[in-house]
Scaffold this motif. Structure first.
Motif, mmCIF file in Angstrom:
data_model
loop_
_atom_site.group_PDB
_atom_site.id
_atom_site.type_symbol
_atom_site.label_atom_id
_atom_site.label_comp_id
_atom_site.label_asym_id
_atom_site.label_seq_id
_atom_site.Cartn_x
_atom_site.Cartn_y
_atom_site.Cartn_z
ATOM 1 N N VAL A 72 7.249 44.910 -35.603
ATOM 2 C CA VAL A 72 5.819 44.650 -35.773
ATOM 3 C C VAL A 72 4.995 45.476 -34.793
ATOM 4 N N ASN A 73 5.370 45.447 -33.507
ATOM 5 C CA ASN A 73 4.629 46.171 -32.479
ATOM 6 C C ASN A 73 5.625 46.664 -31.438
ATOM 7 N N LYS A 74 5.643 47.966 -31.223
ATOM 8 C CA LYS A 74 6.600 48.557 -30.284
ATOM 9 C C LYS A 74 6.074 48.574 -28.845
ATOM 10 N N TYR A 75 4.850 48.179 -28.639
ATOM 11 C CA TYR A 75 4.254 48.350 -27.316
ATOM 12 C C TYR A 75 3.787 47.036 -26.691
ATOM 13 N N ARG A 76 3.449 46.033 -27.504
ATOM 14 C CA ARG A 76 2.910 44.792 -26.988
ATOM 15 C C ARG A 76 3.675 43.604 -27.573
ATOM 16 N N PRO A 77 3.700 42.491 -26.824
ATOM 17 C CA PRO A 77 4.374 41.298 -27.358
ATOM 18 C C PRO A 77 3.553 40.652 -28.459
ATOM 19 N N ILE A 78 4.246 39.972 -29.353
ATOM 20 C CA ILE A 78 3.555 39.259 -30.428
ATOM 21 C C ILE A 78 3.250 37.815 -30.022
ATOM 22 N N CYS A 79 3.800 37.392 -28.852
ATOM 23 C CA CYS A 79 3.503 36.051 -28.353
ATOM 24 C C CYS A 79 3.643 36.043 -26.839
ATOM 25 N N VAL A 80 2.607 35.568 -26.165
ATOM 26 C CA VAL A 80 2.641 35.342 -24.718
ATOM 27 C C VAL A 80 2.100 33.942 -24.485
ATOM 28 N N GLN A 81 2.946 33.075 -23.958
ATOM 29 C CA GLN A 81 2.532 31.687 -23.778
ATOM 30 C C GLN A 81 3.017 31.171 -22.436
ATOM 31 N N ALA A 82 2.130 30.508 -21.710
ATOM 32 C CA ALA A 82 2.456 29.905 -20.419
ATOM 33 C C ALA A 82 3.119 28.555 -20.653
ATOM 34 N N ILE A 83 4.296 28.395 -20.132
ATOM 35 C CA ILE A 83 5.044 27.149 -20.298
ATOM 36 C C ILE A 83 4.790 26.219 -19.126
ATOM 37 N N VAL A 84 4.740 26.769 -17.887
ATOM 38 C CA VAL A 84 4.510 25.979 -16.676
ATOM 39 C C VAL A 84 3.408 26.657 -15.868
ATOM 40 N N SER A 85 2.893 25.941 -14.885
ATOM 41 C CA SER A 85 1.873 26.486 -13.994
ATOM 42 C C SER A 85 2.512 27.447 -13.011
ATOM 43 N N LYS A 86 1.928 28.623 -12.880
ATOM 44 C CA LYS A 86 2.509 29.625 -11.998
ATOM 45 C C LYS A 86 2.324 29.299 -10.525
ATOM 46 N N LYS A 87 1.471 28.338 -10.190
ATOM 47 C CA LYS A 87 1.254 27.992 -8.787
ATOM 48 C C LYS A 87 2.364 27.119 -8.230
ATOM 49 N N THR A 88 2.938 26.288 -9.066
ATOM 50 C CA THR A 88 3.950 25.338 -8.593
ATOM 51 C C THR A 88 5.355 25.625 -9.107
ATOM 52 N N LYS A 89 5.469 26.267 -10.262
ATOM 53 C CA LYS A 89 6.782 26.452 -10.881
ATOM 54 C C LYS A 89 6.968 27.886 -11.342
ATOM 55 N N LYS A 90 8.239 28.235 -11.540
ATOM 56 C CA LYS A 90 8.611 29.533 -12.074
ATOM 57 C C LYS A 90 9.675 29.332 -13.141
ATOM 58 N N LEU A 91 9.612 30.137 -14.174
ATOM 59 C CA LEU A 91 10.654 30.094 -15.204
ATOM 60 C C LEU A 91 11.851 30.929 -14.744
#
Length: 769
Positions: free
Chosen positions: A673-692
């Motif tokens: 679909v797209n060779k340069y950009r993601p088709i989905c970017v979604q935050a699962i947790v808060s970046k201040k307190t947690k990391k995936l």
């Protein structure tokens, strides 16, 4: 007497010569006469035996021939008739038969085979080599030193010394020296005619010696004592008896023996037996009955093993053995626990009924209005209360049970490292509590579920040990295998662990990579683990001098490992210095190929499910790269703006992959679909307190599980735009989905790959202009 008479009649000068000649002639005559008298005596005695009736038992007996005996010529009797040994054994039964109860008849037995050769005759020889141990032992014991001809009593003439002769002889002024007399005797021997020498040789030396002794005894009375002393001084007879010993057989001195056997006439022997009586029996063999029989047999074998143990061990086992009441209580508690588990699932399904309905039937309708973009629908959150402060170091869906996934709890903050870890198995049917959980004395960094037996899980720990857990066992047994007593275990953190192919003997094996720079293969043997170092990762840094001046080789720290899907002996390793090495189990001295993939530690390498030459890698340098085997440069490179903890290819599409970052986001790419950009970017947790930290796709369901640094696992559902399937062309409606996905990826790669360089193309173009 003759010696004395001749001495008196002759002078002393001629005495020696005459005595010698006269004695020789008299000895020969006496011997001839003695032999003739003995012959006459023998003939007379035999004749008298015939006339004397009292001595019938001594008479020679004549052979009595029957009247009808056929006269055979002497030539036929003397003819030698030889017998030859053949390869046919008349006693050997050519065809053996046995009664077959199934077919109800006699069948021939198969003949025994001995490869390409069949021994017909075996004969054990008696010859041995002189330099063998047995021959040396016989020689040392005295065997083989004396031959058969030398054994028995022998007479040996021994010369006395001059000192002994002077003591025995009386001093005589006119006596000649012994040496002069000996010389005269030798001269007389030379003058003897040849005929007398031949006659002496024909006479046995033993008989002649006896006669000479007899003559000497008769004439000794008249001979002077001085003469006897002179004769004894010259020669004295000494009898030596040598024992008759066994002759040593060796490769140069041996005799061959041959034997002719009698060829018996052939005859055939047949035996007919009565078939045994038959009876029809029928029964129903159900699985439960077969299982009960196996359980009884296993219990019987266990009792036999216990009886074979020594009394000390049996007493010790009996001390710790559980009583029947305790076993009953445990079984009852297990049954109650299973019943409570089912009840708990029912209650949770009622509580989370709306989520269960969304999980199965609901899809995001906004995908219809935004083409090429998708979203992730949050479903459940799994958390184990004792592990709230631990990080999810690894997560993996079970390959056999689609609703079950394993989680490894540890810590990635090495400044505040936890003292314990946990292995949990969660099911989406019960989000409240894990189905299986084991607390460990060290944080767990990685895990892998065995595909052949999905209840076996191997884990790598922070202290360098590896363990194998069996989820079917009770929690009291904890781990089934552990490497704490293995000599070649890891000395640093085990970063990744993967099950491998079975060994030649059928044992399961898995591989681990550690920060000590070693890739180790672990063989799961009965009751223990055996470690084998496959390869040691060497760094490109020059050797560093140690405290004593010795140059020390610096090993590269391994961070991840990935095996080729089709070639089980090829694997790839990522290091903390950003290198990606291709290695082989058959060649462990060096790398097969090396690529400078990243500038920081490589966290994960994963092969594409539809093309085995395409793989993805992620690193702490914020980048995800798509590689092809044999190329030093990546095909695609994506920068996500944060350290990438994990990357995985989707099992349903050849061009879709997902990655999770340290800022709490999940990125989903579709290269078609797209060779340069993601088709989905979604935050699962808060970046201040947690990391995936980790991410994994489910093989059968359209869900993804992610783990964070606070011990929570997030299960999200992929929207329809993220899981679009390929539509077959109109002219080829029968092509399966996998073939379509392979064709889609090949078409994409053909647009990205550099065209091959062909020599002479540019020159021809300019020539045409």
């Amino acid at each position: 007497m003759l010696k004395a008479m001749i001495k008196r009649a002759l002078k002393k000068d001629d005495e020696t010569v005459l005595i010698t000649k006269t004695l020789l002639r008299l000895e020969v005559g006496i011997l001839i006469a003695f032999a003739y008298d003995q012959k006459e005596t023998t003939s007379k005695s035999r004749g008298n035996l015939v006339e004397d009736e009292a001595l019938d038992w001594l008479k020679p007996r004549a052979l009595i021939k029957p009247d009808d005996q056929e006269d055979v010529p002497e030539a036929d009797l003397e003819e030698e008739v030889g017998r030859v040994l053949t390869t046919i054994n008349p006693q050997w039964v050519a065809d053996e038969v046995a009664y077959h109860y199934g077919q109800g008849k006699f069948l021939r037995k198969a003949r025994p085979t001995y490869g390409k050769a069949y021994p017909l005759y075996i004969y054990q020889g008696t010859a041995i080599r002189k330099d063998s141990e047995e021959a040396k032992a016989q020689i040392a014991a005295g065997y083989g030193m004396v031959g058969f001809d030398d054994a028995g009593p022998k007479r040996a003439k021994v010369k006395k010394s001059k000192a002994e002769e002077e003591e025995e002889e009386e001093p005589e002024p006119d006596t000649q020296p012994a040496e002069e007399a000996k010389g005269e005797e030798d001269a007389a021997d030379e003058e003897k005619p040849k005929e007398q020498v031949d006659e002496q040789e024909t006479v046995k030396p033993e008989v002649a010696d006896e006669e000479i002794e007899a003559v000497a005894d008769e004439g000794g009375e008249e001979a002077a004592p001085e003469e006897r002393e002179e004769g004894e001084a010259q020669v004295e007879e000494k009898i030596e008896i040598k024992p008759r010993v066994k002759k040593l057989a060796n490769q140069f001195n041996f005799c061959e023996r041959a034997a002719l056997t009698y060829t018996f006439p052939r005859r055939s022997v047949d035996t007919q037996t009565i078939p045994p009586p038959r009876a029809n029996y029928g029964a129903t063999g159900l699985q439960c009955i077969i299982f009960d029989y196996y359980q009884e047999d296993y219990a019987k074998k266990q009792r036999e093993k216990e009886d074979e143990k020594p009394k000390r061990l049996r007493k010790k086992a009996a001390k710790h053995a559980k009583s029947a009441q305790q076993i009953h209580d445990e079984q009852l508690a297990q049954r109650i626990r299973e019943a409570w588990t089912i009840l708990e699932r029912l209650v949770n399904q009622n509580i989370y009924d709306d989520i269960a309905q969304d999980y199965r039937y609901w899809d995001d309708p906004s995908d219809e209005f935004r083409e090429g973009m998708g979203s992730l629908l949050p479903l459940w959150k799994f958390q184990y209360e004792p592990m709230r402060n631990h990080a999810v170091c690894d997560v993996q869906w079970n390959p056999h049970y689609q609703d079950l996934f394993a989680v490894a709890y540890g810590s990635l903050d090495f400044t505040q490292q936890q003292k314990e870890g946990c292995l949990c198995l969660y099911s989406i049917k019960n989000p409240a509590f894990p189905e299986y959980s084991v607390i460990t004395d060290s944080p767990i960094i990685c895990l892998d579920v065995y595909k052949e037996t999905p209840y076996l899980v191997c884990v790598g720990r922070y202290d360098g040990n590896v363990c194998v857990y069996n989820a079917q066992l009770t929690l009291e047994s904890s781990y089934q295998y552990k490497s704490d007593s293995v000599r070649d275990k890891h000395s640093n953190i085990v970063w990744e662990i993967r099950w491998g192919a079975r060994l030649i003997d059928g044992e399961a094996s898995f591989f681990s990579i550690s920060g000590d720079g070693r890739v180790v293969q672990w063989a799961v043997m009965p009751g223990e683990l055996q470690a084998t170092t496959i390869i040691t990762l060497h760094s490109s840094v020059a050797p560093i001098p140690g405290p004593d001046g010795t140059l020390l080789t610096v090993n590269s720290c391994g961070s991840c490992i990935c095996f080729h899907p089709e070639k089980p002996d090829i694997f790839m390793v990522g290091t903390e210095d950003g290198m990606i090495h291709t290695c082989s189990l058959k060649y462990n001295r060096n790398y097969v190929r090396s690529v400078q993939g990243h500038h920081m530690p490589v966290y994960r390498i994963h092969y594409n499910y539809f093309n085995n030459s395409i793989y993805a890698s992620c690193s702490g340098d914020w980048r995800v790269k798509i590689w092809e085997d044999g190329r030093d440069e990546p095909l695609f490179m994506f920068e996500l703006g944060s350290p990438v903890g994990d990357v995985k290819w989707a099992p349903y599409s050849s061009t879709v992959f997902a990655a999770c970052t340290a800022d709490g986001k999940v990125y989903v790419y579709d290269l078609n679909v797209n060779k340069y950009r993601p088709i989905c970017v979604q935050a699962i947790v808060s970046k201040k307190t947690k990391k995936l930290t980790r991410i994994d796709f489910n093989r059968q369901l359209p869900v993804v599980v992610c783990g964070d640094t606070k011990g929570t696992c997030h299960v999200v559902k992929l929207s329809p735009n993220l899981r679009v399937m390929c539509k077959p062309p109109k002219k080829a409606q029968g092509i399966d989905q996998r073939s379509l996905q392979i064709m889609k990826l090949d078409k994409l790669l053909s647009l990205v790959r550099d065209p091959p360089f062909q020599t002479g193309v540019v020159d021809e173009k300019f020539d045409d202009d």
